[in-house]
Design a protein around this motif. Sequence first.
Motif, PDB file in Angstrom:
ATOM      1  N   ALA A  97     -52.428  17.258  17.911  1.00  0.00           N
ATOM      2  CA  ALA A  97     -52.776  17.072  16.511  1.00  0.00           C
ATOM      3  C   ALA A  97     -51.572  16.574  15.725  1.00  0.00           C
ATOM      4  CB  ALA A  97     -53.286  18.387  15.905  1.00  0.00           C
ATOM      5  N   ARG A  98     -51.848  15.820  14.672  1.00  0.00           N
ATOM      6  CA  ARG A  98     -50.818  15.294  13.792  1.00  0.00           C
ATOM      7  C   ARG A  98     -50.581  16.237  12.631  1.00  0.00           C
ATOM      8  NH1 ARG A  98     -51.483   9.913  10.089  1.00  0.00           N
ATOM      9  NH2 ARG A  98     -52.380  11.491   8.667  1.00  0.00           N
ATOM     10  N   LYS A  99     -49.342  16.575  12.359  1.00  0.00           N
ATOM     11  CA  LYS A  99     -48.976  17.418  11.231  1.00  0.00           C
ATOM     12  C   LYS A  99     -48.777  16.545  10.008  1.00  0.00           C
ATOM     13  CE  LYS A  99     -45.986  21.394  10.195  1.00  0.00           C
ATOM     14  NZ  LYS A  99     -45.401  20.994   8.893  1.00  0.00           N
ATOM     15  N   SER A 100     -49.575  16.784   8.974  1.00  0.00           N
ATOM     16  CA  SER A 100     -49.614  15.890   7.822  1.00  0.00           C
ATOM     17  C   SER A 100     -48.449  16.058   6.869  1.00  0.00           C
ATOM     18  CB  SER A 100     -50.925  16.070   7.053  1.00  0.00           C
ATOM     19  OG  SER A 100     -51.036  17.391   6.552  1.00  0.00           O
ATOM     20  N   GLY A 101     -47.892  17.256   6.798  1.00  0.00           N
ATOM     21  CA  GLY A 101     -46.826  17.505   5.852  1.00  0.00           C
ATOM     22  C   GLY A 101     -46.166  18.839   6.082  1.00  0.00           C
ATOM     23  N   THR A 102     -45.648  19.399   4.997  1.00  0.00           N
ATOM     24  CA  THR A 102     -44.953  20.675   5.085  1.00  0.00           C
ATOM     25  C   THR A 102     -45.930  21.805   5.370  1.00  0.00           C
ATOM     26  OG1 THR A 102     -45.094  21.019   2.693  1.00  0.00           O
ATOM     27  CG2 THR A 102     -43.136  19.894   3.548  1.00  0.00           C
ATOM     28  N   GLY A 103     -45.400  22.881   5.883  1.00  0.00           N
ATOM     29  CA  GLY A 103     -46.194  24.037   6.249  1.00  0.00           C
ATOM     30  C   GLY A 103     -45.790  24.521   7.624  1.00  0.00           C
ATOM     31  N   SER A 104     -46.410  25.607   8.035  1.00  0.00           N
ATOM     32  CA  SER A 104     -46.068  26.219   9.311  1.00  0.00           C
ATOM     33  C   SER A 104     -46.465  25.339  10.486  1.00  0.00           C
ATOM     34  CB  SER A 104     -46.756  27.583   9.434  1.00  0.00           C
ATOM     35  OG  SER A 104     -46.538  28.137  10.712  1.00  0.00           O
ATOM     36  N   TYR A 105     -45.555  25.181  11.427  1.00  0.00           N
ATOM     37  CA  TYR A 105     -45.872  24.475  12.665  1.00  0.00           C
ATOM     38  C   TYR A 105     -46.862  25.251  13.518  1.00  0.00           C
ATOM     39  CZ  TYR A 105     -42.156  20.986  12.130  1.00  0.00           C
ATOM     40  OH  TYR A 105     -41.367  19.931  11.704  1.00  0.00           O
ATOM     41  N   TYR A 106     -46.955  26.541  13.283  1.00  0.00           N
ATOM     42  CA  TYR A 106     -47.660  27.444  14.189  1.00  0.00           C
ATOM     43  C   TYR A 106     -49.135  27.619  13.876  1.00  0.00           C
ATOM     44  CZ  TYR A 106     -42.864  28.662  15.412  1.00  0.00           C
ATOM     45  OH  TYR A 106     -41.550  28.606  15.813  1.00  0.00           O
ATOM     46  N   SER A 107     -49.600  27.136  12.733  1.00  0.00           N
ATOM     47  CA  SER A 107     -50.994  27.283  12.347  1.00  0.00           C
ATOM     48  C   SER A 107     -51.693  25.936  12.316  1.00  0.00           C
ATOM     49  CB  SER A 107     -51.109  27.972  10.984  1.00  0.00           C
ATOM     50  OG  SER A 107     -50.560  27.164   9.958  1.00  0.00           O
ATOM     51  N   THR A 108     -53.014  25.953  12.377  1.00  0.00           N
ATOM     52  CA  THR A 108     -53.779  24.714  12.411  1.00  0.00           C
ATOM     53  C   THR A 108     -53.831  24.007  11.063  1.00  0.00           C
ATOM     54  OG1 THR A 108     -55.839  25.925  11.988  1.00  0.00           O
ATOM     55  CG2 THR A 108     -55.231  25.535  14.285  1.00  0.00           C
ATOM     56  N   GLY A 109     -53.631  24.735   9.959  1.00  0.00           N
ATOM     57  CA  GLY A 109     -53.806  24.207   8.618  1.00  0.00           C
ATOM     58  C   GLY A 109     -53.100  22.903   8.314  1.00  0.00           C
ATOM     59  N   PRO A 110     -51.816  22.754   8.633  1.00  0.00           N
ATOM     60  CA  PRO A 110     -51.101  21.522   8.281  1.00  0.00           C
ATOM     61  C   PRO A 110     -51.444  20.300   9.129  1.00  0.00           C
ATOM     62  CG  PRO A 110     -49.594  23.392   8.510  1.00  0.00           C
ATOM     63  CD  PRO A 110     -50.891  23.795   9.126  1.00  0.00           C
ATOM     64  N   TYR A 111     -52.283  20.435  10.123  1.00  0.00           N
ATOM     65  CA  TYR A 111     -52.606  19.328  11.023  1.00  0.00           C
ATOM     66  C   TYR A 111     -53.902  18.659  10.594  1.00  0.00           C
ATOM     67  CZ  TYR A 111     -48.990  21.444  13.869  1.00  0.00           C
ATOM     68  OH  TYR A 111     -47.791  21.956  14.314  1.00  0.00           O
ATOM     69  N   ASP A 112     -53.866  17.338  10.396  1.00  0.00           N
ATOM     70  CA  ASP A 112     -55.011  16.649   9.809  1.00  0.00           C
ATOM     71  C   ASP A 112     -55.813  15.782  10.778  1.00  0.00           C
ATOM     72  OD1 ASP A 112     -53.303  13.878   8.065  1.00  0.00           O
ATOM     73  OD2 ASP A 112     -52.982  14.763  10.049  1.00  0.00           O
ATOM     74  N   TYR A 113     -55.233  15.347  11.879  1.00  0.00           N
ATOM     75  CA  TYR A 113     -55.955  14.571  12.880  1.00  0.00           C
ATOM     76  C   TYR A 113     -55.812  15.235  14.232  1.00  0.00           C
ATOM     77  CZ  TYR A 113     -56.768  10.672   9.707  1.00  0.00           C
ATOM     78  OH  TYR A 113     -57.195   9.881   8.666  1.00  0.00           O
ATOM     79  N   TRP A 114     -56.926  15.271  14.963  1.00  0.00           N
ATOM     80  CA  TRP A 114     -56.979  15.951  16.256  1.00  0.00           C
ATOM     81  C   TRP A 114     -57.550  15.035  17.325  1.00  0.00           C
ATOM     82  CZ3 TRP A 114     -55.606  21.231  16.806  1.00  0.00           C
ATOM     83  CH2 TRP A 114     -55.283  21.877  15.601  1.00  0.00           C
ATOM     84  N   GLY A 115     -57.048  15.187  18.538  1.00  0.00           N
ATOM     85  CA  GLY A 115     -57.621  14.477  19.662  1.00  0.00           C
ATOM     86  C   GLY A 115     -58.880  15.152  20.158  1.00  0.00           C
ATOM     87  N   GLN A 116     -59.469  14.582  21.197  1.00  0.00           N
ATOM     88  CA  GLN A 116     -60.734  15.093  21.736  1.00  0.00           C
ATOM     89  C   GLN A 116     -60.545  16.257  22.696  1.00  0.00           C
ATOM     90  OE1 GLN A 116     -59.110  12.613  23.131  1.00  0.00           O
ATOM     91  NE2 GLN A 116     -59.225  13.137  25.313  1.00  0.00           N
ATOM     92  N   GLY A 117     -59.344  16.457  23.170  1.00  0.00           N
ATOM     93  CA  GLY A 117     -59.038  17.546  24.075  1.00  0.00           C
ATOM     94  C   GLY A 117     -59.088  17.143  25.535  1.00  0.00           C
ATOM     95  N   THR A 118     -58.316  17.845  26.352  1.00  0.00           N
ATOM     96  CA  THR A 118     -58.336  17.654  27.793  1.00  0.00           C
ATOM     97  C   THR A 118     -58.344  19.025  28.466  1.00  0.00           C
ATOM     98  OG1 THR A 118     -57.249  16.542  29.669  1.00  0.00           O
ATOM     99  CG2 THR A 118     -55.806  17.474  27.979  1.00  0.00           C
ATOM    100  N   GLN A 119     -59.199  19.177  29.468  1.00  0.00           N
ATOM    101  CA  GLN A 119     -59.403  20.467  30.115  1.00  0.00           C
ATOM    102  C   GLN A 119     -58.300  20.758  31.118  1.00  0.00           C
ATOM    103  OE1 GLN A 119     -62.042  22.900  29.760  1.00  0.00           O
ATOM    104  NE2 GLN A 119     -60.575  24.082  31.002  1.00  0.00           N
ATOM    105  N   VAL A 120     -57.730  21.952  31.015  1.00  0.00           N
ATOM    106  CA  VAL A 120     -56.774  22.457  31.992  1.00  0.00           C
ATOM    107  C   VAL A 120     -57.360  23.726  32.591  1.00  0.00           C
ATOM    108  CG1 VAL A 120     -54.492  23.472  32.342  1.00  0.00           C
ATOM    109  CG2 VAL A 120     -54.767  21.465  30.864  1.00  0.00           C
ATOM    110  N   THR A 121     -57.496  23.751  33.908  1.00  0.00           N
ATOM    111  CA  THR A 121     -58.021  24.912  34.608  1.00  0.00           C
ATOM    112  C   THR A 121     -57.018  25.345  35.666  1.00  0.00           C
ATOM    113  OG1 THR A 121     -60.299  24.165  34.268  1.00  0.00           O
ATOM    114  CG2 THR A 121     -59.926  25.862  35.940  1.00  0.00           C
ATOM    115  N   VAL A 122     -56.616  26.606  35.609  1.00  0.00           N
ATOM    116  CA  VAL A 122     -55.649  27.166  36.550  1.00  0.00           C
ATOM    117  C   VAL A 122     -56.352  28.244  37.356  1.00  0.00           C
ATOM    118  CG1 VAL A 122     -53.388  28.206  36.853  1.00  0.00           C
ATOM    119  CG2 VAL A 122     -53.821  26.708  34.888  1.00  0.00           C
ATOM    120  N   SER A 123     -56.429  28.064  38.658  1.00  0.00           N
ATOM    121  CA  SER A 123     -57.142  28.984  39.533  1.00  0.00           C
ATOM    122  C   SER A 123     -56.200  29.992  40.176  1.00  0.00           C
ATOM    123  CB  SER A 123     -57.891  28.212  40.614  1.00  0.00           C
ATOM    124  OG  SER A 123     -56.984  27.529  41.467  1.00  0.00           O
ATOM    125  N   SER A 124     -56.776  31.135  40.566  1.00  0.00           N
ATOM    126  CA  SER A 124     -56.089  32.237  41.255  1.00  0.00           C
ATOM    127  C   SER A 124     -54.826  32.674  40.521  1.00  0.00           C
ATOM    128  CB  SER A 124     -55.747  31.845  42.686  1.00  0.00           C
ATOM    129  OG  SER A 124     -56.914  31.662  43.443  1.00  0.00           O
TER     130      SER A 124
END
Length: 124
Positions: A97-124
Motif C-alpha cells: 500500500a502507498r502511504k499518502s502522508g503523515t501519520g503512523s506507519y503501523y496503521s492502515t489509515g495513512p495508506y490510500d492505494y492498495w494492491g490486490q494481494g498475493t497469497q503466502v501459505t506456509v505449511s508444517s
Amino acid sequence: QVQLVESGGGLVQAGGSLRLSCAASGRTFNSYAIGWFRQAPGKEREFVAAISRSGGSTYYADSVKGRFTISRDNGKNTVYLQMNSLKPEDTAVYYCARKSGTGSYYSTGPYDYWGQGTQVTVSS
C-alpha cells in the motif's frame, strides 16, 4: 492514477523463504512511503513492514523483525519484502500500500492505494 501489483507469493514449507514484489505505476513513486500488510482468514489486516520514501528508514512488526526485510528500488518503481525463516503463522494474503502522508506507519489509515494481494501459505 496509481496501481500497485503484488507478486511472488506461493506455498512454502516452514523455514523456507519467499521474496514478494510490489510494482507501482507512476513517475511519482519516489514521493511515497510503502507498507506491507497481511490478512489471515478470519483476522484483521495487520501491519508487517514499511519503508520511507528514500528507503532510509524501515519499520517492522515485532512478529517479523529479524526475519523479514523490506527494501525498495525507486528506479524500478518496486518495493520488495524478503521473507526468511517462514512460519505457519505467516500464512496470509499480503498487500502492499502507498502511504499518502503523515501519520503512523503501523496503521492502515495513512495508506490510500492498495494492491490486490498475493497469497503466502506456509505449511508444517
